[in-house]
Enzyme design. Sequence first.
Site, PDB file in Angstrom:
ATOM      1  N   GLY A  27      -4.107 -15.808 118.747  1.00  0.00           N
ATOM      2  CA  GLY A  27      -5.180 -16.758 119.061  1.00  0.00           C
ATOM      3  C   GLY A  27      -4.947 -17.533 120.337  1.00  0.00           C
ATOM      4  O   GLY A  27      -5.786 -18.342 120.732  1.00  0.00           O
ATOM      5  N   GLN A  28      -3.814 -17.289 120.994  1.00  0.00           N
ATOM      6  CA  GLN A  28      -3.541 -18.052 122.217  1.00  0.00           C
ATOM      7  C   GLN A  28      -4.558 -17.693 123.291  1.00  0.00           C
ATOM      8  O   GLN A  28      -4.995 -16.542 123.393  1.00  0.00           O
ATOM      9  CB  GLN A  28      -2.134 -17.739 122.717  1.00  0.00           C
ATOM     10  CG  GLN A  28      -1.070 -18.259 121.774  1.00  0.00           C
ATOM     11  CD  GLN A  28       0.296 -17.760 122.160  1.00  0.00           C
ATOM     12  OE1 GLN A  28       0.649 -17.750 123.317  1.00  0.00           O
ATOM     13  NE2 GLN A  28       1.063 -17.320 121.179  1.00  0.00           N
ATOM     14  N   ALA A  29      -4.897 -18.681 124.082  1.00  0.00           N
ATOM     15  CA  ALA A  29      -5.994 -18.533 125.053  1.00  0.00           C
ATOM     16  C   ALA A  29      -5.823 -17.294 125.919  1.00  0.00           C
ATOM     17  O   ALA A  29      -6.783 -16.586 126.193  1.00  0.00           O
ATOM     18  CB  ALA A  29      -6.074 -19.781 125.918  1.00  0.00           C
ATOM     19  N   ARG A  30      -4.583 -17.004 126.305  1.00  0.00           N
ATOM     20  CA  ARG A  30      -4.423 -15.890 127.247  1.00  0.00           C
ATOM     21  C   ARG A  30      -4.562 -14.529 126.571  1.00  0.00           C
ATOM     22  O   ARG A  30      -4.713 -13.520 127.238  1.00  0.00           O
ATOM     23  CB  ARG A  30      -3.073 -16.005 127.956  1.00  0.00           C
ATOM     24  CG  ARG A  30      -1.896 -15.787 127.044  1.00  0.00           C
ATOM     25  CD  ARG A  30      -0.604 -16.159 127.684  1.00  0.00           C
ATOM     26  NE  ARG A  30       0.130 -17.013 126.767  1.00  0.00           N
ATOM     27  CZ  ARG A  30       1.348 -17.447 126.992  1.00  0.00           C
ATOM     28  NH1 ARG A  30       1.935 -17.142 128.093  1.00  0.00           N
ATOM     29  NH2 ARG A  30       1.966 -18.188 126.111  1.00  0.00           N
ATOM     30  N   TYR A  31      -4.491 -14.497 125.228  1.00  0.00           N
ATOM     31  CA  TYR A  31      -4.636 -13.217 124.533  1.00  0.00           C
ATOM     32  C   TYR A  31      -6.028 -13.042 123.935  1.00  0.00           C
ATOM     33  O   TYR A  31      -6.323 -12.019 123.346  1.00  0.00           O
ATOM     34  CB  TYR A  31      -3.604 -13.085 123.410  1.00  0.00           C
ATOM     35  CG  TYR A  31      -2.183 -13.037 123.898  1.00  0.00           C
ATOM     36  CD1 TYR A  31      -1.764 -12.014 124.744  1.00  0.00           C
ATOM     37  CD2 TYR A  31      -1.271 -14.000 123.505  1.00  0.00           C
ATOM     38  CE1 TYR A  31      -0.458 -11.975 125.196  1.00  0.00           C
ATOM     39  CE2 TYR A  31       0.040 -13.962 123.955  1.00  0.00           C
ATOM     40  CZ  TYR A  31       0.435 -12.951 124.804  1.00  0.00           C
ATOM     41  OH  TYR A  31       1.722 -12.909 125.256  1.00  0.00           O
TER      42      TYR A  31
END
Lengths: 192, 595
Positions: free
Chosen positions: A72-76
């Site tokens: 869920g991290q923004a970069r993924y």
Amino acid sequence: MGLFDKLAFSLGLKKREANILVVGLDNAGKSTVLNHFKPEDQRTSDVVPTVGYNVEKFKTKSVGLTAFDMSGQARYRNLWEAYYQDCQGIIFVVDSSERLRLVVAKEELDIMLEHPLIKPRRLPILFLANKMDLRDAISSVKVSAALGLDRLTDKPWHITACNAVTGDGLHEGIDWLSQMIKDAVDKNAQKL
Amino acid sequence: MSSDVLRPEEGGGESVVATGQDSDKWLTAHNDPVAGLNTFSSCMALADLSADGEIKLIIADLGSGTHNMKLKVYKGTQLSSENTLIDMPTGVITFHMDTTEPQLPAVAVASGSYIYIYKNLRPYFKFTLPTLEVNPLEYDAWNQARDDLLDVSLLYEILDSLRHEVGECGLTTRSQRFLMCPDHQSQQNFLDQHKGFLLKRQTVVTAIATLKKSYAEEEAISCLVLGTESANVFILDPEAFTILNSVSLPSVAVFLSVFGLYDVEYRIIVACRNGHVYTLKRGVKVGRPTIELNSQAVGLVRRDKNIFVATMDRNLHCFSNKGKRLWTQQMDSVISCLELIEIKSLNLRLVAVALEDRRVLIFKDKYVVDTIHMEAPVSAMLFGRFGREDNTFILVMKGGGLHIKILRRKARFAADDSSGLGPAAATRLNVPKKTKLFVDQTMRERENSIQMHRVFQHDLYKLRLNTARQYVRALETSSNPVSITQTEPLKLSAQVLGLGPTFKIKVELQNTSASSPSLGLMVVFHADHHVYNVQNSVIQVPMLVPGVAHVVETLVNNVSELGVADTVKVLVVKENSTRPVLTALISMPVADTVS
């Protein structure tokens, strides 16, 4: 689907298989939710932030599910759309104690629903209002209002409050999802 | 501009919305118009106070300015703790003061002449600024007053004359307060109340910042950098709280911008109350003047190799680190604060400028890339990681409202070339080298300047005289198409129709007088008979009524073998007069000869 498969299904010998996508913001509890569905002895005691994605397989009463646990991290988050093509259901996990980022969760949901691979399909979406045990948590009704789910009329959806650590509320949700998937698969099978 | 030259955005497929309308790059995460905050950008900080990965917002609330001053901590949208502050806060920063695990950051609140250090949100240490020397005259006066050798009015007189001598800031706070007492009775009360205590002259912290000590890591130990009312900048050791370095400035520091490492090399950029910006380096005792502003600074932000300064005269300036002005942009409204927006995922560093007209402009270099419209003027801004979200923009309104915005994941900031100056303005003109001829001419011009001027003036007067003479002659011979004589005010306009060789000349005559009609006029066409054959060379004009246009026309045949064009003179004459009333000269077009 061949005659033999149909026979196997009707006799209950072979289970239906489906892919589901588990998405949501970082720290919402996606991996913890899936961790709960693992057999007792395979569960990990400490869940770490997912990098990229993980694949978990588990069985429910009616269907066997392959869950793509997306990071869920923004970069993924732009990886999510790579798995839209062949999924039969979506689990959207929300941290109901984090009011600040509910708006971000809504934003990500809107982006997903507008995606050309999702928009025309009647994919069942299960919303999990996670961390309901926390003091700051808001009710599932408020979560659904914050996400604007009342506007989501072209897809079957269901929201349930849950606690992924203890497993409260998870089975209710997953039963609904597997029922929806089973119905969809059966309908497809009849068409053929 | 060297390193921060704009790169065109890599096409991400997202459409960029034109600036001017309300921004869709931000999500409103929280809006509490009645949060009741009264603070400034310097009194806000973001830090992971409990080392659990969730960043909290720390706000020193000025309350009403005299009462209700609090140190507030927000966890997400909820106020999680409040600590009462004794005096007005001037700045809040968070820093690591030791390396013990878990690495909890300490909060430093600058307030009055003290720095209060909080750890785990509990008071931990109080640092007091060194006292200054008391003026001996002032000291003696108070001593005598204490021993009742001096009465109140005499003390007032001594202190008042001393104030004129050394200025208000040269006195102790006690004398300042005493001089502020309005009448004899309150002065007496003040004296009775305070004369028993030791007289001290203390200074006040005006600005606070941090400077990493030996390592640049996020959690490395930092020194405190303080600007004081005594026009000094102090660097404090974070463990022993001793003054490591002290620099004196010509004026009081208002804004500090620090970068580098204390043990290696550092720069402190200080915007001062006198409208100048100074740079301090490692090992110097006096600040180096870098920039002289036309007005007082209201914000200072350093980005890469540039310094952005907003001033009270509505300007946003950009300077190089050396103090060279790169550009200046004037705003429509007064600037209230400035904040650096660093978006690491996009590798972008923008500058947000809050204006008094409730707008927040976001600049990428000198281009406005985004505009946020707020419901109230913004008094403080902070951008950074809050909660678990990297790009959070916290705005505090003048009315006390708290507004939290989160940058959309897919938002991109592309410069719009139509706004501001184009890149062409920045490029230098290619001026060629000076030639010998140029230098000789310049020398000649320099030596004979008076003579050259006289010659020029002489010629100019001659030209004017000639023009005036010709004009008078034209009037005398009536060779102009508008008659200005009092008796026959007439206007004539002529038109040539046709392609040739036969033309038609249409002459329109109008009496421009108010009431008197013109009688006995004739129109005469005159042309070289080798070139033109005029059909009716004399035409009688009937009585001309004022205001009504009369048209006379004639055919003119080009009879020239060579097909040359000439002029035809149109004269308006009056019976029994030797001079024409007016004259018009028609340049005929070249005739299309019939082959």
